[in-house]
Design an enzyme around this catalytic site. Structure first.
Site, PDB file in Angstrom:
ATOM      1  N   ILE A 121      51.888  40.323  49.702  1.00 42.47           N
ATOM      2  CA  ILE A 121      52.767  40.061  50.843  1.00 42.47           C
ATOM      3  C   ILE A 121      53.706  41.254  50.983  1.00 42.47           C
ATOM      4  CG2 ILE A 121      54.670  38.607  51.646  1.00 42.47           C
ATOM      5  CD1 ILE A 121      53.114  36.230  50.512  1.00 42.47           C
TER       6      ILE A 121
ATOM      7  N   GLY B  39      36.027  44.732  49.777  1.00 41.71           N
ATOM      8  CA  GLY B  39      36.112  45.690  50.877  1.00 41.71           C
ATOM      9  C   GLY B  39      34.969  45.644  51.868  1.00 41.71           C
TER      10      GLY B  39
ATOM     11  N   HIS C 238      42.602  38.179  59.644  1.00 44.36           N
ATOM     12  CA  HIS C 238      42.850  36.899  58.984  1.00 44.36           C
ATOM     13  C   HIS C 238      41.676  35.958  59.296  1.00 44.36           C
ATOM     14  CE1 HIS C 238      45.202  33.672  57.252  1.00 44.36           C
ATOM     15  NE2 HIS C 238      44.798  32.917  58.255  1.00 44.36           N
TER      16      HIS C 238
HETATM   17  C1  GRF Z   1      38.388  38.566  54.540  1.00 45.57           C
HETATM   18  O1  GRF Z   1      37.952  37.256  54.708  1.00 45.57           O
HETATM   19  C2  GRF Z   1      39.624  38.815  55.361  1.00 45.57           C
HETATM   20  O2  GRF Z   1      39.649  38.095  56.547  1.00 45.57           O
HETATM   21  C3  GRF Z   1      40.712  38.320  54.446  1.00 45.57           C
HETATM   22  O3  GRF Z   1      40.308  38.686  53.153  1.00 45.57           O
HETATM   23  C4  GRF Z   1      38.883  38.803  53.116  1.00 45.57           C
HETATM   24  C5  GRF Z   1      38.591  40.193  52.634  1.00 45.57           C
HETATM   25  O4  GRF Z   1      37.222  40.409  52.435  1.00 45.57           O
HETATM   26  N1  GRF Z   1      41.984  38.868  54.852  1.00 45.57           N
HETATM   27  P1  GRF Z   1      36.654  41.877  52.241  1.00 45.57           P
HETATM   28  O5  GRF Z   1      37.383  42.454  51.010  1.00 45.57           O
HETATM   29  O6  GRF Z   1      36.946  42.654  53.468  1.00 45.57           O
HETATM   30  O7  GRF Z   1      35.202  41.695  51.979  1.00 45.57           O
END
Ligand code: GRF
Length: 214
Positions: free
Chosen positions: A95, A15, A112
């Site tokens: 998903i 997170g 993403h």
């Molecule tokens: C991030 O790299 C985000 O882009 C991808 O999953 C990862 C999540 O990281 N969708 P975090 O849990 O926010 O540290």
């Protein structure tokens, strides 16, 4: 000032993007308020972090549901119980079906770790390194049923440097994710950018940063 938009963050892990959104939303003039953090994994590290900030948290464990549909119906019910208006996916590793996505159309956004449309799906940093690209980055987009294919709200790019490995490159991108996501959520919550019939309606001024470079 008009009421802040009640926003939920859906997570599955540490997170760090969630934390960036929570911190941004503490500013008095930020247009969104983090009303809920929801995880599909009971052990997601982000849950404790959110609770420590006094934010409501919920667990909807996908493993406790017989199918995707019943899982999503429960997520949807919890979001509605909390009066949520916008949903941010932040490392949410499930998903979503067209049923859920259509229900939240225009109010469901994701971050993403690539410069979409390049590198949809998983392992984006390793694939970018294998291809030898000179720039990489991250994208915030509206979620549509096709995976990682929704209209782009904002992007940030970083250089790929000689000697980069996956850890170094993902850390450089993550730093930008933490700038980009709060900026993009603010634009959506304030209504400056909207999804209308599958396309972006953009009222942001021409000099407004949609593309950040790190
Ligand atoms: C991030 O790299 C985000 O882009 C991808 O999953 C990862 C999540 O990281 N969708 P975090 O849990 O926010 O540290």
């Amino acid at each position: 000032m008009t009421a802040k938009v009640r926003t939920a963050i859906l997570i599955s892990g540490r997170g760090s993007n969630m934390t960036a959104l929570i911190e941004a939303a503490k500013k008095p003039d930020y247009p969104a308020d983090i009303a809920l953090v929801l995880s599909n994994r009971p052990d997601a590290g982000g849950l404790q972090r959110a609770a420590a900030d006094g934010i409501a948290t919920a667990i909807v464990d996908h493993k406790a549901h017989p199918d995707r549909e019943s899982f999503e119906h429960r997520v949807d019910a919890v979001l509605r119980e909390h009066g949520v208006e916008i949903v941010c996916l932040a490392g949410f590793m499930r998903i979503l079906t067209p049923w859920f996505i259509t229900r939240w159309e225009g109010r469901l956004i994701n971050i993403h770790p690539s410069l979409l449309p390049d590198y949809r799906g998983l392992h984006t940093h390793a694939r970018a390194l294998a291809d030898g690209v000179s720039r990489h980055g991250c994208t915030v987009h509206f979620v549509v049923p096709e995976l990682d294919a929704g209209p782009t709200i904002a992007q940030a790019s970083v250089p790929v440097l000689p000697g980069d490995d996956e850890a170094a490159l993902s850390a450089r991108v993550l730093e930008q994710e933490h700038r980009l996501y709060p900026a993009a959520l603010a634009d959506v919550a304030a209504g400056r950018v909207r999804l209308i019939e599958g396309a972006i309606a953009d009222d942001r001024p021409a000099d407004h940063a949609r593309f950040l470079a790190g």
